[in-house]
Design a protein around this motif. Structure first.
Motif, PDB file in Angstrom:
ATOM      1  N   PHE A   1      33.560  45.603  51.428  1.00 15.84           N
ATOM      2  CA  PHE A   1      33.543  44.274  52.022  1.00 15.84           C
ATOM      3  C   PHE A   1      34.680  44.107  53.029  1.00 15.84           C
ATOM      4  N   LEU A   2      35.809  44.738  52.746  1.00 15.17           N
ATOM      5  CA  LEU A   2      36.919  44.666  53.692  1.00 15.17           C
ATOM      6  C   LEU A   2      36.608  45.461  54.952  1.00 15.17           C
ATOM      7  N   ALA A   3      36.108  46.676  54.797  1.00 15.32           N
ATOM      8  CA  ALA A   3      35.825  47.531  55.954  1.00 15.32           C
ATOM      9  C   ALA A   3      34.796  46.901  56.878  1.00 15.32           C
ATOM     10  N   THR A   4      33.720  46.346  56.315  1.00 16.17           N
ATOM     11  CA  THR A   4      32.682  45.757  57.156  1.00 16.17           C
ATOM     12  C   THR A   4      33.153  44.451  57.790  1.00 16.17           C
ATOM     13  N   ALA A   5      33.983  43.702  57.074  1.00 11.40           N
ATOM     14  CA  ALA A   5      34.528  42.469  57.659  1.00 11.40           C
ATOM     15  C   ALA A   5      35.411  42.795  58.862  1.00 11.40           C
ATOM     16  N   LYS A   6      36.195  43.846  58.768  1.00 11.84           N
ATOM     17  CA  LYS A   6      37.067  44.230  59.878  1.00 11.84           C
ATOM     18  C   LYS A   6      36.260  44.678  61.094  1.00 11.84           C
ATOM     19  N   LEU A   7      35.077  45.239  60.860  1.00 12.09           N
ATOM     20  CA  LEU A   7      34.247  45.718  61.961  1.00 12.09           C
ATOM     21  C   LEU A   7      33.379  44.632  62.575  1.00 12.09           C
ATOM     22  N   TRP A   8      32.820  43.731  61.738  1.00 15.67           N
ATOM     23  CA  TRP A   8      31.766  42.848  62.229  1.00 15.67           C
ATOM     24  C   TRP A   8      31.975  41.364  61.934  1.00 15.67           C
ATOM     25  N   SER A   9      33.111  40.971  61.399  1.00 16.77           N
ATOM     26  CA  SER A   9      33.358  39.556  61.131  1.00 16.77           C
ATOM     27  C   SER A   9      34.563  39.078  61.929  1.00 16.77           C
ATOM     28  N   GLY A  10      34.847  37.789  61.807  1.00 16.54           N
ATOM     29  CA  GLY A  10      36.003  37.220  62.482  1.00 16.54           C
ATOM     30  C   GLY A  10      37.296  37.545  61.762  1.00 16.54           C
ATOM     31  N   PRO A  11      38.394  36.996  62.241  1.00 13.73           N
ATOM     32  CA  PRO A  11      39.697  37.256  61.617  1.00 13.73           C
ATOM     33  C   PRO A  11      39.716  36.820  60.153  1.00 13.73           C
ATOM     34  N   ILE A  12      40.439  37.559  59.330  1.00 16.31           N
ATOM     35  CA  ILE A  12      40.590  37.244  57.915  1.00 16.31           C
ATOM     36  C   ILE A  12      41.899  36.481  57.733  1.00 16.31           C
ATOM     37  N   PRO A  13      41.853  35.244  57.232  1.00 13.44           N
ATOM     38  CA  PRO A  13      43.094  34.499  57.016  1.00 13.44           C
ATOM     39  C   PRO A  13      44.062  35.276  56.118  1.00 13.44           C
ATOM     40  N   GLY A  14      45.244  35.529  56.614  1.00 11.86           N
ATOM     41  CA  GLY A  14      46.219  36.296  55.840  1.00 11.86           C
ATOM     42  C   GLY A  14      46.055  37.793  55.980  1.00 11.86           C
ATOM     43  N   GLY A  15      44.993  38.221  56.650  1.00 11.13           N
ATOM     44  CA  GLY A  15      44.780  39.639  56.878  1.00 11.13           C
ATOM     45  C   GLY A  15      44.149  40.355  55.701  1.00 11.13           C
ATOM     46  N   ALA A  16      44.031  41.674  55.840  1.00  5.20           N
ATOM     47  CA  ALA A  16      43.373  42.502  54.828  1.00  5.20           C
ATOM     48  C   ALA A  16      44.054  42.388  53.473  1.00  5.20           C
ATOM     49  N   ASP A  17      45.383  42.359  53.458  1.00  8.37           N
ATOM     50  CA  ASP A  17      46.105  42.272  52.179  1.00  8.37           C
ATOM     51  C   ASP A  17      45.728  41.009  51.414  1.00  8.37           C
ATOM     52  N   ALA A  18      45.522  39.909  52.137  1.00  4.27           N
ATOM     53  CA  ALA A  18      45.171  38.649  51.467  1.00  4.27           C
ATOM     54  C   ALA A  18      43.831  38.782  50.767  1.00  4.27           C
ATOM     55  N   TYR A  19      42.855  39.419  51.418  1.00  3.32           N
ATOM     56  CA  TYR A  19      41.544  39.570  50.775  1.00  3.32           C
ATOM     57  C   TYR A  19      41.638  40.453  49.535  1.00  3.32           C
ATOM     58  N   VAL A  20      42.308  41.582  49.643  1.00  3.00           N
ATOM     59  CA  VAL A  20      42.429  42.483  48.490  1.00  3.00           C
ATOM     60  C   VAL A  20      43.148  41.770  47.346  1.00  3.00           C
ATOM     61  N   ARG A  21      44.211  41.049  47.682  1.00  3.42           N
ATOM     62  CA  ARG A  21      44.976  40.334  46.646  1.00  3.42           C
ATOM     63  C   ARG A  21      44.129  39.248  45.989  1.00  3.42           C
ATOM     64  N   GLU A  22      43.398  38.477  46.783  1.00  4.68           N
ATOM     65  CA  GLU A  22      42.569  37.413  46.216  1.00  4.68           C
ATOM     66  C   GLU A  22      41.450  37.980  45.351  1.00  4.68           C
ATOM     67  N   TRP A  23      40.759  38.996  45.857  1.00  3.57           N
ATOM     68  CA  TRP A  23      39.601  39.508  45.131  1.00  3.57           C
ATOM     69  C   TRP A  23      40.012  40.296  43.896  1.00  3.57           C
ATOM     70  N   ALA A  24      41.292  40.577  43.733  1.00  5.94           N
ATOM     71  CA  ALA A  24      41.773  41.169  42.488  1.00  5.94           C
ATOM     72  C   ALA A  24      41.457  40.252  41.310  1.00  5.94           C
ATOM     73  N   LYS A  25      41.372  38.950  41.546  1.00  2.00           N
ATOM     74  CA  LYS A  25      41.004  38.009  40.482  1.00  2.00           C
ATOM     75  C   LYS A  25      39.613  38.323  39.954  1.00  2.00           C
ATOM     76  N   ALA A  26      38.670  38.660  40.834  1.00  2.00           N
ATOM     77  CA  ALA A  26      37.329  39.043  40.383  1.00  2.00           C
ATOM     78  C   ALA A  26      37.401  40.296  39.527  1.00  2.00           C
ATOM     79  N   GLY A  27      38.259  41.242  39.925  1.00  8.54           N
ATOM     80  CA  GLY A  27      38.449  42.441  39.113  1.00  8.54           C
ATOM     81  C   GLY A  27      38.979  42.100  37.737  1.00  8.54           C
TER      82      GLY A  27
END
Length: 299
Positions: free
Chosen positions: A147-173
């Protein structure tokens, strides 16, 4: 065409599934909010490619592949399995905390019957269970990375950057029992590579069979040309070491590599225009937040 697309993702021909409509219920904001990296990543059409990529990556763990092979009805009902996965992703992303936890526990309960044995990368017979920490970790890593790789290629900017997404989605883990899920892009890369270094991953006939099925799933004929482009986009986004294990190469004619990144972006734009600007799960979550006085002006 719009109805075919929506039924492919939700398993429902008309209207929205009840679980989507119920996202406006609950008494708190949930784990993620408007402006979060999670909402930004999961609210884009690039998630379609991410799902394909994640399935390909997950197939490389022989224990995960055995669970799918032995217990999943992915060949008989692939769209039903897809709809179930989408339900979990969007519920955790947009629901209140009680519903997100309950849905994750429901998935874990389903996993309890997914047990058996498999031949590991050293061809030693080993037991597996879908709720084993190692399998949960690999699935989470493959999902997050895709989800991170495809967002970086085909989506808009990620608030807080890639680290923010990985950190947030750790909750799902954590909700799924993943031990020590990564909380930065660097940790994500390190944990993925650790599976390679440990010699855990494996390419065999089951992987080849899964790749063949994912390449040509039983979708409506009208959807297949666009899906073929999205599949190639997913392949092109996978790092070479994993792609080689999957027996895949970027689309090419002779020595000329085809522009799959740009073509995938165009198909995703077409899909986005067909589905429309409305994002039912996000809108339901915004209604809940407005009702709770946490957000103004939701639809």
């Amino acid at each position: 065409m719009r109805n075919r697309l929506r039924s492919t993702f939700t398993g429902q021909l008309e209207g929205q599934p009840e679980w989507v409509l119920n996202l406006d219920r609950g008494d708190d904001a949930g784990f993620f909010a408007p402006g979060s990296a999670t909402w930004a990543v999961h609210g884009q059409t690039a998630t379609i490619v991410a799902g394909v990529r994640a399935l390909l990556m997950q197939a490389l763990h022989p224990g995960a592949m055995a669970g799918v092979h032995d217990h999943s009805r992915y060949k008989e009902d692939p769209l039903g399995r897809l709809a179930g996965t989408i339900r979990w992703i969007f519920t955790v992303s947009y629901a209140d905390t009680e519903t997100a936890v309950a849905t994750s526990n429901w998935v874990l309960k389903l996993h309890e019957r997914v047990v058996g044995t498999y031949l590991d990368a050293q061809n030693v017979e080993s037991p597996y269970a879908a709720n084993d920490p190692e399998l949960l970790s690999w699935v989470h890593l493959a999902f997050t990375d895709s989800f991170l790789a495809t967002a970086k290629l085909w989506s808009g900017p990620i608030p807080g950057g890639a680290d923010a997404y990985v950190r947030e989605w750790a909750k799902a883990g954590e909700l799924m029992g993943v031990p020590n899920p990564p909380r930065s892009e660097a940790e994500l890369r390190d944990q993925l590579h650790a599976f390679v270094e440990a010699g855990v991953l494996k390419s065999d006939d089951r992987v080849a069979e899964a790749v063949k099925f994912i390449r040509r799933p039983p979708l409506a004929r009208a959807l297949m040309p666009g899906y073929a482009v999205l599949f190639e986009g997913a392949v092109s986004s996978i790092p070479g070491e994993y792609r080689r294990m999957l027996g895949l190469t970027p689309a090419h004619i002779g020595p000329l590599q085809l522009p799959t990144i740009g073509a995938t972006g165009l198909v995703l734009k077409v899909i986005g225009s067909m589905l429309g600007a409305d994002k039912p799960s996000e809108l339901a979550a915004r209604r809940r937040l407005t009702r709770l006085g946490l957000l103004e002006g939701a639809a």
